[in-house]
Design a protein around this motif. Structure first.
Motif, short mmCIF file in Angstrom:
data_model
loop_
_atom_site.label_atom_id
_atom_site.label_comp_id
_atom_site.label_asym_id
_atom_site.label_seq_id
_atom_site.Cartn_x
_atom_site.Cartn_y
_atom_site.Cartn_z
N SER A 56 66.65 5.76 26.58
CA SER A 56 66.82 6.98 25.80
C SER A 56 68.30 7.26 25.63
N LYS A 57 68.69 7.61 24.43
CA LYS A 57 70.08 7.96 24.14
C LYS A 57 70.46 9.22 24.91
N ASN A 58 69.52 10.15 25.01
CA ASN A 58 69.73 11.42 25.71
C ASN A 58 68.61 11.62 26.73
N PRO A 59 68.72 10.99 27.89
CA PRO A 59 67.65 11.12 28.90
C PRO A 59 67.38 12.59 29.23
N ARG A 60 66.09 12.90 29.37
CA ARG A 60 65.72 14.28 29.70
C ARG A 60 64.39 14.29 30.44
N LYS A 61 64.02 15.45 30.86
CA LYS A 61 62.75 15.64 31.56
C LYS A 61 61.65 15.94 30.53
N ASP A 62 60.42 15.82 30.97
CA ASP A 62 59.25 16.02 30.11
C ASP A 62 58.90 17.52 30.05
N THR A 63 59.83 18.32 29.58
CA THR A 63 59.73 19.79 29.62
C THR A 63 58.59 20.37 28.78
N GLU A 64 58.09 19.63 27.82
CA GLU A 64 57.02 20.15 26.96
C GLU A 64 55.63 19.71 27.41
N ASN A 65 55.55 19.01 28.52
CA ASN A 65 54.26 18.52 29.00
C ASN A 65 53.30 19.69 29.23
N PRO A 66 52.05 19.55 28.78
CA PRO A 66 51.08 20.64 28.97
C PRO A 66 50.72 20.88 30.44
N GLU A 67 50.99 19.89 31.30
CA GLU A 67 50.75 20.07 32.73
C GLU A 67 52.04 20.51 33.41
N PRO A 68 52.12 21.76 33.88
CA PRO A 68 53.35 22.29 34.47
C PRO A 68 53.96 21.41 35.56
N LYS A 69 53.13 20.76 36.38
CA LYS A 69 53.66 19.94 37.48
C LYS A 69 54.40 18.70 36.96
N LEU A 70 54.16 18.29 35.71
CA LEU A 70 54.82 17.11 35.15
C LEU A 70 56.10 17.43 34.39
N ARG A 71 56.40 18.70 34.21
CA ARG A 71 57.57 19.10 33.41
C ARG A 71 58.91 18.79 34.07
N THR A 72 58.89 18.49 35.34
CA THR A 72 60.15 18.15 36.04
C THR A 72 60.39 16.64 36.11
N PRO A 89 56.61 13.44 23.35
CA PRO A 89 57.29 14.28 24.35
C PRO A 89 58.08 15.44 23.73
N LYS A 90 58.30 15.41 22.42
CA LYS A 90 59.02 16.51 21.77
C LYS A 90 58.19 17.78 21.71
N ASN A 91 56.85 17.63 21.65
CA ASN A 91 56.01 18.83 21.59
C ASN A 91 54.93 18.85 22.67
N GLY A 92 54.85 17.80 23.48
CA GLY A 92 53.88 17.76 24.57
C GLY A 92 52.45 17.50 24.13
N LYS A 93 52.25 17.04 22.90
CA LYS A 93 50.90 16.81 22.40
C LYS A 93 50.57 15.32 22.36
#
Length: 141
Positions: free
Chosen positions: A58-74, A101-105
């Motif tokens: 990923s050019k800009n590594p990030r966390k899965d902040t949009e995941n529908p499961e709160p425990k996976l957002r980190t 991963p941009k919208n968690g769907k």
């Protein structure tokens, strides 16, 4: 005379069908692919008879902040499997899903080749007419 014409037409038709039939190798989708924006790479691989794809760069590594499961957002997106359970059906890979991963769907998805270095990835809800297609290009790790 009519029998000869029918025979000639039949042979000609078979010749045209053979020329027009494009064979797609079953594993043509296997490899590393840039997404449409070229800010991520997904490695598509075969596991058993199914195909999957995970984020490997990923050019800009990030966390899965949009995941529908709160425990996976980190969790980091790197290594996340976003393509799941695809079957090769003739000329395309179907019956699988793609996670955005941009919208968690998660969407139903069909993958088709557009030559040896290009894939059309179509995500949709319900029927494939109601969806969006992006183009991925082959690359390396």
């Amino acid at each position: 005379m009519l029998k000869k014409a029918i025979l000639i037409f039949g042979i000609f038709s078979l010749f045209l069908v053979k020329i027009n039939a494009q064979t797609v190798p079953q594993d043509a989708v296997v490899g590393v692919w840039f997404n449409a924006e070229k800010d991520g790479k997904v490695q598509i691989y075969k596991q058993g008879s199914k195909y999957y794809g995970k984020i490997v760069w990923s050019k800009n590594p990030r966390k899965d902040t949009e995941n529908p499961e709160p425990k996976l957002r980190t969790q980091e997106l790197m290594g996340t499997t976003i393509l799941k359970n695809f079957d090769f059906i003739g000329k395309s890979w179907e019956n699988g899903t793609i996670y955005d991963p941009k919208n968690g769907k998660t969407y139903s998805c069909i993958i088709k080749t557009k030559g040896p270095n290009s894939l059309d990835i179509r995500g949709f809800v319900g029927i494939s007419l109601l969806g969006r297609t992006t183009n991925w290009t082959k690359t390396t790790l």
